[in-house]
Design an enzyme around this catalytic site. Sequence first.
Site, PDB file in Angstrom:
ATOM      1  N   LYS A  88       0.862  -1.185   0.000  1.00  0.00           N
ATOM      2  CA  LYS A  88       0.000   0.000   0.000  1.00  0.00           C
ATOM      3  C   LYS A  88       0.894   1.229   0.000  1.00  0.00           C
ATOM      4  CE  LYS A  88      -4.554   0.763   0.297  1.00  0.00           C
ATOM      5  NZ  LYS A  88      -5.631  -0.049  -0.295  1.00  0.00           N
ATOM      6  N   GLY A 188     -24.472   3.421   3.481  1.00  0.00           N
ATOM      7  CA  GLY A 188     -23.551   3.946   2.486  1.00  0.00           C
ATOM      8  C   GLY A 188     -23.932   3.460   1.106  1.00  0.00           C
ATOM      9  N   VAL A 189     -24.525   4.333   0.302  1.00  0.00           N
ATOM     10  CA  VAL A 189     -24.968   3.925  -1.031  1.00  0.00           C
ATOM     11  C   VAL A 189     -24.248   4.763  -2.092  1.00  0.00           C
ATOM     12  CG1 VAL A 189     -27.171   2.876  -0.462  1.00  0.00           C
ATOM     13  CG2 VAL A 189     -27.049   5.361  -0.690  1.00  0.00           C
ATOM     14  N   GLY A 190     -22.925   4.826  -1.944  1.00  0.00           N
ATOM     15  CA  GLY A 190     -22.090   5.510  -2.919  1.00  0.00           C
ATOM     16  C   GLY A 190     -21.709   4.584  -4.047  1.00  0.00           C
ATOM     17  N   LYS A 191     -20.425   4.622  -4.454  1.00  0.00           N
ATOM     18  CA  LYS A 191     -19.985   3.881  -5.635  1.00  0.00           C
ATOM     19  C   LYS A 191     -20.299   2.388  -5.545  1.00  0.00           C
ATOM     20  CE  LYS A 191     -15.647   5.078  -6.023  1.00  0.00           C
ATOM     21  NZ  LYS A 191     -14.296   5.189  -6.618  1.00  0.00           N
ATOM     22  N   VAL A 192     -20.000   1.775  -4.395  1.00  0.00           N
ATOM     23  CA  VAL A 192     -20.232   0.335  -4.237  1.00  0.00           C
ATOM     24  C   VAL A 192     -21.645   0.049  -3.746  1.00  0.00           C
ATOM     25  CG1 VAL A 192     -19.512  -1.751  -3.008  1.00  0.00           C
ATOM     26  CG2 VAL A 192     -17.790  -0.125  -3.813  1.00  0.00           C
ATOM     27  N   GLY A 193     -22.085   0.801  -2.749  1.00  0.00           N
ATOM     28  CA  GLY A 193     -23.371   0.533  -2.123  1.00  0.00           C
ATOM     29  C   GLY A 193     -24.544   0.566  -3.071  1.00  0.00           C
ATOM     30  N   HIS A 194     -24.539   1.485  -4.037  1.00  0.00           N
ATOM     31  CA  HIS A 194     -25.700   1.560  -4.922  1.00  0.00           C
ATOM     32  C   HIS A 194     -25.741   0.378  -5.881  1.00  0.00           C
ATOM     33  CE1 HIS A 194     -23.344   3.346  -8.302  1.00  0.00           C
ATOM     34  NE2 HIS A 194     -24.376   2.990  -9.047  1.00  0.00           N
TER      35      HIS A 194
END
Length: 364
Positions: A88, A188-194
Site C-alpha cells: 500500500k 452507504g450507497v455511494g460507488k459500491v453501495g448503490h
Amino acid sequence: MTDVDNGVLHTLFHSEQTGHEQVVLCQDRKSGLKAVIALHSTALGPALGGTRFYPYATEAEAVADALNLARGMSYKNALAGLDHGGGKAVIIGNPDTIKSEQLLLAYGRFVASLGGRYVTACDVGTYVADMDVVARECRWTTGRSPENGGAGDSSVLTAFGVYQGMRASAQHTWGDPSLRGRRVGVAGVGKVGHHLVEHLRAEGAEVVVTDVREDAVRRILDRHPQGVTAAADTEALIRTEGLDIYAPCALGGALNDASVPALTARIVCGAANNQLAHPGVEKDLADRGILYAPDYVVNAGGVIQVADELHGFDFERCRAKASKIFDTTLAIFARAKEDGIPPAAAADRIAEQRMHEAAQTRGW
C-alpha cells in the site's frame, strides 16, 4: 532518532504479526510529494494495493496507516486466490489542494524504482484519471481508464463480490443462499453501495438504506420506489426491527462497542474496509450470535479486477473469479466452526497458511 523512525523499526523488526519486508519513504520537493510505500509480503508474488491520498495529521500517522493497509492487502490478496502479496502507498496531503500532474508523475517514478515489486492502483483520494498519469512513468500501474488499457471503475465487481459473500452468509445461517424476502440494511450507497442495492432488489430483497449524503439516498429511492426505504442515519438503521443483514459500505470501524450491542441483524456483510473497530469485536459479534463475513474477503472484487489488468482485462473472467467469493466465504465459516473461533480469525489463519506455504515453496 525520531518517533516515526522508532515506530517503523519496531514494526519492521520486532513484531512477528505485522513485520513488513520493505518501507520506502519518498519525497520530491519540487512537486511537494511526500509518500510512504509499504510492502508487507511478496511471498505470493508482487505486492498489490492502492494509493491513498490523505491529509494525515502527522507523518507517523501516515506511516502507521501504510503499514496497516499493506498488511491487510496481503490477507485480502491471499484469500482472493491472487498471485500477489500485499502493499500500500499513502501520499501525505490534501488532494484537493496539492494534487498535480507533476506530483503524480514524481510518485510514478518512485513506484517504478521498485522494479515491479509493488503494483499500485486507486484508493481513497485517487481516481482512474490519476492512475492514467502515474502510468506514464510506471508500467506497474492498474486501475487505469479503458482508453489507456485499464478496466476503469472497480466498484461494480466489488459490489458483486459482497453480494456473493452475502449469499454465502445466508446459506450458512438459513440453509438457503436466496435473499428473496430478506430485509437488508445498507449503510452507504455511494460507488459500491448503490450497485449492491441493485443486486439485492433484483433478487427480491427488501432494502433499507442510509447515507450522509441526501442526494445519494434520493437517487436510490427514485430508482426503486418499491422495496426500498430510508433510515434517518446509521444508528437508526442498525436498530431497525426485522433486519436480517447489515451491510456497512461506508467508513471503517462500523462495528464497535456501541453498535454491536444495538444490532438487530443476524448477519453483517458489507463492503467497508476495516469494519472491526478493535480486536475483540469479532468475539462480541459471535457471542451475540451474529455472523460476521470478514470485510477483506467479501470486498475483494475490486482487487481481483485491478490484478486482471496486468494480463489484459476481461470482465467475464474477473466476474467468474469474483463469484468464487461465495465458496471462499463458506470455507471460512466452516473453518471457524471446526476451530471454534470467530470467522475473522479463521480467515486470517487461511490467509497466513497460504502465504506460509508459498514462502516455503520459494525456500524462504
